[in-house]
Design a protein around this motif. Structure first.
Motif, PDB file in Angstrom:
ATOM      1  N   UNK A  99      -7.784   0.652   6.564  1.00  0.00           N
ATOM      2  CA  UNK A  99      -7.643  -0.652   7.392  1.00  0.00           C
ATOM      3  C   UNK A  99      -6.636  -1.662   6.895  1.00  0.00           C
ATOM      4  N   UNK A 100      -5.525  -1.849   7.239  1.00  0.00           N
ATOM      5  CA  UNK A 100      -4.637  -2.868   6.620  1.00  0.00           C
ATOM      6  C   UNK A 100      -3.218  -2.789   7.127  1.00  0.00           C
ATOM      7  N   UNK A 101      -2.479  -3.251   6.276  1.00  0.00           N
ATOM      8  CA  UNK A 101      -0.888  -3.078   6.824  1.00  0.00           C
ATOM      9  C   UNK A 101      -0.199  -2.334   5.667  1.00  0.00           C
ATOM     10  N   UNK A 121     -14.242   3.669   2.429  1.00  0.00           N
ATOM     11  CA  UNK A 121     -13.213   3.463   3.126  1.00  0.00           C
ATOM     12  C   UNK A 121     -12.674   2.396   2.297  1.00  0.00           C
ATOM     13  N   UNK A 122     -11.182   2.312   2.479  1.00  0.00           N
ATOM     14  CA  UNK A 122     -10.294   1.307   1.846  1.00  0.00           C
ATOM     15  C   UNK A 122      -9.655   0.517   2.979  1.00  0.00           C
ATOM     16  N   UNK A 123      -9.461  -0.924   2.531  1.00  0.00           N
ATOM     17  CA  UNK A 123      -8.861  -2.049   3.341  1.00  0.00           C
ATOM     18  C   UNK A 123      -7.909  -2.829   2.601  1.00  0.00           C
ATOM     19  N   UNK A 124      -7.004  -3.695   3.236  1.00  0.00           N
ATOM     20  CA  UNK A 124      -6.380  -4.633   2.540  1.00  0.00           C
ATOM     21  C   UNK A 124      -5.360  -4.056   1.484  1.00  0.00           C
ATOM     22  N   UNK A 125      -5.857  -3.263   0.414  1.00  0.00           N
ATOM     23  CA  UNK A 125      -4.771  -2.950  -0.625  1.00  0.00           C
ATOM     24  C   UNK A 125      -5.031  -1.321  -0.864  1.00  0.00           C
ATOM     25  N   UNK A 126      -4.023  -0.588  -0.972  1.00  0.00           N
ATOM     26  CA  UNK A 126      -4.058   0.635  -1.301  1.00  0.00           C
ATOM     27  C   UNK A 126      -3.723   1.633  -0.362  1.00  0.00           C
ATOM     28  N   UNK A 167      -1.973 -10.739   2.636  1.00  0.00           N
ATOM     29  CA  UNK A 167      -2.281 -10.901   1.736  1.00  0.00           C
ATOM     30  C   UNK A 167      -2.903  -9.994   1.426  1.00  0.00           C
ATOM     31  N   UNK A 168      -1.825  -8.548   2.716  1.00  0.00           N
ATOM     32  CA  UNK A 168      -2.618  -7.998   1.978  1.00  0.00           C
ATOM     33  C   UNK A 168      -3.142  -7.941   1.355  1.00  0.00           C
ATOM     34  N   UNK A 169      -2.460  -8.111   1.679  1.00  0.00           N
ATOM     35  CA  UNK A 169      -3.288  -8.588   0.456  1.00  0.00           C
ATOM     36  C   UNK A 169      -2.874  -9.991   0.141  1.00  0.00           C
ATOM     37  N   UNK A 170      -3.720 -10.875  -0.101  1.00  0.00           N
ATOM     38  CA  UNK A 170      -3.493 -11.979  -0.808  1.00  0.00           C
ATOM     39  C   UNK A 170      -4.029 -11.869  -2.164  1.00  0.00           C
ATOM     40  N   UNK A 171      -3.967 -12.983  -2.752  1.00  0.00           N
ATOM     41  CA  UNK A 171      -4.682 -13.017  -4.259  1.00  0.00           C
ATOM     42  C   UNK A 171      -3.884 -12.775  -5.388  1.00  0.00           C
TER      43      UNK A 171
END
Length: 339
Positions: free
Chosen positions: A157-159, A139-144, A27-31
């Motif tokens: 940090x994410x996918x 820092x960025x994470x989850x989306x971007x 979810x990555x992101x989720x939402x």
């Protein structure tokens, strides 16, 4: 557990060492869209073990109130803050402009670091640039994943959502699926749309995107039920968040459809649905790990000058599949709300 990734990801992946039983996620992101702003301080967390000077880190996300995915991210962030002697200030808003205002608030408060999601990268660009210009590490994470370097962030940090989507598309092909409805719960959210684009790229059959309002689950159910009644050739529904997946199982039943459901992202109820067979599989991007690494990376940068990926490569926390063959390995953690 399937850990194979398309060759594209190997060109820039920095692997994170995790426990052998860990299953990487998407979810990555989720939402979804909608919901009012929530802003809270995590000051009640224990100071932890670090002897470095106390610092303040702001975590600013695009979370929709009530989405349990973000609870898991926040737990990871709180665990890192407790260890690192960090005061964590968490805030969120699904509206890009409002999220940008939260970043400006953090700048005005002269925080020591900012961890931010870039679900609406254009809306965030200006204030992120102001943070960088002010000398605040971001820092960025989850989306971007496609925007963090362009906006001058230190780490991500994410996918890779496109890679995750391609992996899902290939898995669906191997399962014999012919037509997939990919349900997007927030139109214009780049990570979600990248997932469905990736599914289309990896899938040998036909895909169709279906836009719903993820902030209104009764509406999601009725929209999806109507679609399944109108098109009985849909044999798989792919959702991009655990709550939407659980609603999709109800829509399949109400619509008299034979379609199966698969999803991105986990929560404890989703794990139970995999165990009972009502959902076939999930892609887990490890949100707890994303929150933990985002905070811990800022502490490492401030206290020792470290940054992961050399500033050029993201740290990937997913994807991999959770299905009946391996769900037991994550079920206990999901029950605690950390997977």
């Amino acid at each position: 557990m399937n850990r194979s990734l398309p060759s594209r990801s190997r060109r820039f992946t920095v692997l994170v060492a995790v426990a052998a039983t860990a299953v990487l996620t998407v979810t990555g992101c989720s939402s979804s869209s909608g919901g009012k702003k929530s802003e809270e301080s995590a000051g009640g967390v224990s100071a932890g073990k670090a002897t470095t000077p106390r610092m303040t880190i702001a975590m600013i996300t695009h979370a929709v109130p009530g989405d349990t995915f973000w609870d898991t991210i926040r737990k990871g962030a709180q665990a890192a803050a407790a260890k690192d002697n960090v005061k964590l200030v968490y805030s969120s808003d699904p509206n890009g402009g409002n999220q940008a205002n939260l970043v400006q608030n953090a700048i005005d408060q002269k925080v020591d670091g900012i961890a931010v999601t870039l679900a609406k990268p254009d809306a965030m660009r200006g204030t992120v640039a102001k943070a960088v210009q002010a000398g605040i590490p971001v820092v960025g994470f989850n989306s971007g994943v496609d925007d963090w370097k362009k906006q001058g962030l230190l780490e991500y940090f994410g996918q890779d959502e496109t890679v995750a989507g391609e992996a899902v598309g290939k898995k669906l092909s191997s399962l014999g699926a012919k037509k997939v409805a990919c349900v997007i719960q927030e139109q214009g959210q780049v990570a979600l749309e990248a997932r469905c684009a990736g599914v289309k790229q990896g899938f040998s059959g036909t895909t169709e995107n279906l836009f719903v309002n993820g902030a209104d689950m009764p509406s999601v159910k009725s929209t999806l039920t109507a679609k399944l009644k109108q098109d009985p050739s849909i044999d798989y529904v792919v959702t991009l968040a655990a709550p939407v997946a659980l609603t999709a199982t109800q829509a399949v039943s109400d619509g008299g459809s034979k379609a199966k459901v698969a999803t991105f992202d986990l929560n404890k109820d989703l794990v139970k649905a995999i165990q009972d067979g009502s959902i076939q599989f999930a892609v887990d991007q490890q949100p707890y790990l994303q929150g933990y690494l985002a905070v811990d990376s800022l502490w490492l940068y401030k206290s020792n000058g470290n940054y992961s990926g050399g500033g050029v490569a993201p740290v990937l926390t997913g994807p991999a599949f959770v299905d009946k063959s391996n769900v037991a390995a994550v079920a206990a953690f999901a029950a605690k709300g950390t997977r």
